[in-house]
Design an enzyme around this catalytic site. Sequence first.
Site, PDB file in Angstrom:
ATOM      1  N   SER A   1       0.617  -1.220  -0.220  1.00 10.63           N
ATOM      2  CA  SER A   1       0.379   0.468   0.235  1.00 10.63           C
ATOM      3  C   SER A   1       0.791   0.564  -0.290  1.00 10.63           C
ATOM      4  O   SER A   1       0.493   2.234   0.322  1.00 10.63           O
ATOM      5  CB  SER A   1      -1.011  -0.086   1.380  1.00 10.63           C
ATOM      6  OG  SER A   1      -0.156   0.082   2.275  1.00 10.63           O
TER       7      SER A   1
ATOM      8  N   HIS B   1      -5.341  -3.873  -2.808  1.00  9.35           N
ATOM      9  CA  HIS B   1      -5.003  -2.750  -3.107  1.00  9.35           C
ATOM     10  C   HIS B   1      -5.318  -3.259  -4.762  1.00  9.35           C
ATOM     11  O   HIS B   1      -4.703  -3.046  -5.569  1.00  9.35           O
ATOM     12  CB  HIS B   1      -3.568  -2.461  -3.179  1.00  9.35           C
ATOM     13  CG  HIS B   1      -3.937  -1.086  -1.971  1.00  9.35           C
ATOM     14  ND1 HIS B   1      -3.985  -0.536  -1.729  1.00  9.35           N
ATOM     15  CD2 HIS B   1      -3.516  -1.991  -0.534  1.00  9.35           C
ATOM     16  CE1 HIS B   1      -4.286   0.574  -0.278  1.00  9.35           C
ATOM     17  NE2 HIS B   1      -4.246  -0.582   0.581  1.00  9.35           N
TER      18      HIS B   1
ATOM     19  N   LYS C   1     -11.992  -0.218  -1.289  1.00 11.92           N
ATOM     20  CA  LYS C   1     -10.943  -0.020  -2.749  1.00 11.92           C
ATOM     21  C   LYS C   1     -11.907  -0.125  -3.380  1.00 11.92           C
ATOM     22  O   LYS C   1     -12.094   1.026  -4.165  1.00 11.92           O
ATOM     23  CB  LYS C   1      -9.818  -0.139  -2.153  1.00 11.92           C
ATOM     24  CG  LYS C   1      -8.873  -0.834  -1.301  1.00 11.92           C
ATOM     25  CD  LYS C   1      -7.448  -0.574  -0.883  1.00 11.92           C
ATOM     26  CE  LYS C   1      -6.894  -0.424   0.904  1.00 11.92           C
ATOM     27  NZ  LYS C   1      -7.440   0.620   1.361  1.00 11.92           N
TER      28      LYS C   1
END
Lengths: 407, 98
Positions: free
Chosen positions: A185, A213, A244
């Site tokens: 990240s 991610h 996300k």
Amino acid sequence: MTILAKHAAYKLAYDELREHGVDPFNVRFDSVLSPTEGMLAGRRTILLGTNNYLGLTFDADCIEKAVEATRRQGTGTTGSRIANGSYDGHMRLEQALASFYGREHAMVFSTGYQANLGVLSTLVGRGDHLMLDADSHASIYDGSRLGASEVIRFRHNSPDDLYKRLRRLEGAPGDRLIVVEGIYSMLGDTAPLKEIAAVKRETGAYLLVDEAHSLGVLGETGRGLAEAAGVEADVDFIVGTFSKSLGSVGGFCVSDSPDFDLMRIVCRPYMFTASLPPGVVASTLEALVKVRAEPELRVSLMRNARRLYDGLGAMGFETGPEANPIVAVAMPNQEVAVIFWKMLLEAGLYLNLALPPATPTNVRLLRTSVSAAHSVQQIDTALAIFADVGRQLGFLGSDRRRAGGVI
Amino acid sequence: MRQNHQLALVDSKVVGWGRPVRDDISAIFEQVLGHPVQVSDGTDIVEDLGMDSLGVMNFVMAIEDFYDISIPLDRIAQIQTVGDLIHAVQDLRSGTPA
């Protein structure tokens, strides 16, 4: 002296930051206008640090599904699935996730953080061995502390160091679980998953990949790094988040482990917290449909990521090793990092100021995350603002390496 | 790119198997910190040697490489002094469960 006086060192560091007239950890948006724009202190600001990879937070269909489910089933479940029961949406979301990943089982958690807490504290226990990449997210470290297994960290992205440490355990009883992330990240680098999968096979360990991610970002169909690296068969557990690329909130784990559902009665971060509200479940389900049906989102995302990464590199900024949707720019020290961040914000560009201990090896970062919803023009505006601030702070020009040597 | 493993490259000529663990650890500290240090069992690694938590973690990795051991995280959390570290290394080398 107060009970919180033990955190005096953090207060001191925080006060130092705020001496620059900013509070990077307490930014207050007047409103958020779209996946890529917000109003901040009365100014239209480009959002380049919100992990909104596919830009689905304002997707009309996702909003419609959330509104409809909320009207029909209410704003919340007011309790856990064990106590209050599962709603139809919870079951459908788990089926959709299992189908998306081609796995037998899926389990939904109320946040991605809780997914890691739950899975890591339950899969391994006393006498087992948890092998963590040193740069793992806080939720992975916290999950490792919630369980009772022995925790060993290996050097970031080093299959050799992992192998060495597993070899040291030879002959010791207990399961081994290797934990890595699809995209890390802070710097946006990916795990060397092929090599790690080979270590896993050779040592008889289990492998868990956190695709927080990378879901919707990497792989032919958006399943993440395991798909992109062609090693899905070697990955025993995939953990991820809805907050996300899927634009809502929540976490999950998928697996083919035959007795996976046992987790539902032993995994405390699943059992003792309220389940996701119907509106969140409904928008997440719709977002998962979009990930499958609209591969062009990933094309736009990677186009923007490449444009930002190449643009910053061409100016002489030092970035991470790969052009992924997380693009981090290394700063030489904390003072420059804070001033740079503040000037970007004043020019209408929001991103994350990332400081130790949240960053690896004490590096100071301006961390950006790109969205498929950014227009090419927004990326170019962001680059122009970077160039302008960089020039003002003496980064660019004759001494191109001034920002160098940090990462 | 960023894992500059200088801590792992502890010079094997400086440290040696024939000496007590304390001497090896002391030599590794000197290499890592770049100046001579006086350490005793009571030396506090953070307070007295000025290492931050990340520095300690990297230092521990150098120690792990040197002795070919892994010190589990809960064990590292208990290490405050040089004496604690020596004790952990001796335990792990003799195969005592962590």
